[in-house]
Scaffold this motif. Structure first.
Motif, PDB file in Angstrom:
ATOM      1  N   LYS A  42      -9.319   0.006  -7.560  1.00  0.00           N
ATOM      2  CA  LYS A  42      -7.881   0.243  -7.462  1.00  0.00           C
ATOM      3  C   LYS A  42      -7.424  -0.242  -6.092  1.00  0.00           C
ATOM      4  O   LYS A  42      -8.241  -0.513  -5.222  1.00  0.00           O
ATOM      5  N   TYR A  44      -4.329   0.699  -3.091  1.00  0.00           N
ATOM      6  CA  TYR A  44      -3.231   1.567  -2.658  1.00  0.00           C
ATOM      7  C   TYR A  44      -1.987   0.731  -2.378  1.00  0.00           C
ATOM      8  O   TYR A  44      -2.061  -0.322  -1.756  1.00  0.00           O
ATOM      9  N   TRP A  45      -0.856   1.240  -2.834  1.00  0.00           N
ATOM     10  CA  TRP A  45       0.444   0.634  -2.589  1.00  0.00           C
ATOM     11  C   TRP A  45       1.262   1.602  -1.747  1.00  0.00           C
ATOM     12  O   TRP A  45       1.108   2.811  -1.856  1.00  0.00           O
ATOM     13  N   SER A  51       7.697  -1.128  -3.021  1.00  0.00           N
ATOM     14  CA  SER A  51       6.309  -0.846  -2.659  1.00  0.00           C
ATOM     15  C   SER A  51       5.469  -2.106  -2.818  1.00  0.00           C
ATOM     16  O   SER A  51       5.751  -2.962  -3.657  1.00  0.00           O
ATOM     17  N   PRO A  53       1.159  -3.660  -2.130  1.00  0.00           N
ATOM     18  CA  PRO A  53      -0.211  -3.327  -1.741  1.00  0.00           C
ATOM     19  C   PRO A  53      -0.374  -3.629  -0.257  1.00  0.00           C
ATOM     20  O   PRO A  53       0.095  -4.650   0.232  1.00  0.00           O
ATOM     21  N   ILE A  58      -0.556  -9.628  -3.279  1.00  0.00           N
ATOM     22  CA  ILE A  58       0.011  -8.917  -4.422  1.00  0.00           C
ATOM     23  C   ILE A  58      -0.544  -9.459  -5.740  1.00  0.00           C
ATOM     24  O   ILE A  58      -0.719  -8.706  -6.703  1.00  0.00           O
ATOM     25  N   ALA A  61      -3.824  -7.561  -6.291  1.00  0.00           N
ATOM     26  CA  ALA A  61      -3.645  -6.125  -6.500  1.00  0.00           C
ATOM     27  C   ALA A  61      -3.022  -5.812  -7.854  1.00  0.00           C
ATOM     28  O   ALA A  61      -3.326  -4.775  -8.449  1.00  0.00           O
ATOM     29  N   LYS A  62      -2.176  -6.690  -8.370  1.00  0.00           N
ATOM     30  CA  LYS A  62      -1.515  -6.441  -9.649  1.00  0.00           C
ATOM     31  C   LYS A  62      -2.499  -6.430 -10.814  1.00  0.00           C
ATOM     32  O   LYS A  62      -2.180  -5.915 -11.873  1.00  0.00           O
ATOM     33  N   TYR A  64      -5.245  -4.749 -10.933  1.00  0.00           N
ATOM     34  CA  TYR A  64      -5.999  -3.498 -10.910  1.00  0.00           C
ATOM     35  C   TYR A  64      -5.061  -2.300 -10.888  1.00  0.00           C
ATOM     36  O   TYR A  64      -3.881  -2.433 -10.566  1.00  0.00           O
ATOM     37  N   GLN A  66      -3.007   0.920  -9.728  1.00  0.00           N
ATOM     38  CA  GLN A  66      -2.260   1.162  -8.494  1.00  0.00           C
ATOM     39  C   GLN A  66      -2.414   2.614  -8.077  1.00  0.00           C
ATOM     40  O   GLN A  66      -2.233   3.522  -8.886  1.00  0.00           O
ATOM     41  N   ASN A  68      -1.186   5.611  -5.182  1.00  0.00           N
ATOM     42  CA  ASN A  68      -0.003   5.929  -4.395  1.00  0.00           C
ATOM     43  C   ASN A  68      -0.368   6.307  -2.964  1.00  0.00           C
ATOM     44  O   ASN A  68      -1.076   7.270  -2.733  1.00  0.00           O
ATOM     45  N   ASN A  92      -8.000  -0.726   1.187  1.00  0.00           N
ATOM     46  CA  ASN A  92      -7.753  -1.983   0.481  1.00  0.00           C
ATOM     47  C   ASN A  92      -8.567  -3.140   1.046  1.00  0.00           C
ATOM     48  O   ASN A  92      -9.016  -4.002   0.292  1.00  0.00           O
TER      49      ASN A  92
END
Length: 103
Positions: A42, A44-45, A51, A53, A58, A61-62, A64, A66, A68, A92
């Motif tokens: 995962k 973190y964003w 928001s 990553p 990006i 990250a998209k 996987y 997300q 918070n 990350n």
């Protein structure tokens, strides 16, 4: 019956609170390593209105799930937001290094 209801609510609230990260910066890499071992990838964003990553492209990250790290929340607790963002960056970076070498 009211006691049982109250007890269930107290346990549920405790579980919700316990599930949140502590945002201890020393734990970020440890959490990432644990997630890598368990295959739970995962990123973190963070951010209020838009928001993103933290520290990761990006496009990567998209792909996987997300997590918070202070998304959409308006708060006056600036030190908390800074800790969340730095935690996300450290986590990350470790996760991105793993994903990059794996693929």
């Amino acid at each position: 019956m009211k006691i049982l209801y109250f007890l269930v609510l107290a346990v549920a609230a405790g579980l919700c609170i316990a599930a949140d990260p502590t945002w201890n910066l020393a734990d970020a890499v440890k959490e990432a390593e644990q997630d890598i071992r368990s295959g739970h990838i995962k990123f973190y964003w963070s951010g209020s209105i838009a928001s993103m990553p933290v520290g990761v492209p990006i496009e990567v990250a998209k792909k996987y799930p997300q997590a918070n790290a202070g998304i959409g929340c308006v708060t006056n607790d600036i030190p908390l937001r800074e800790r969340q963002e730095e935690y996300a960056r450290r986590y990350n970076e470790k996760m991105f290094a793993y994903v990059s070498q794996k693929h």
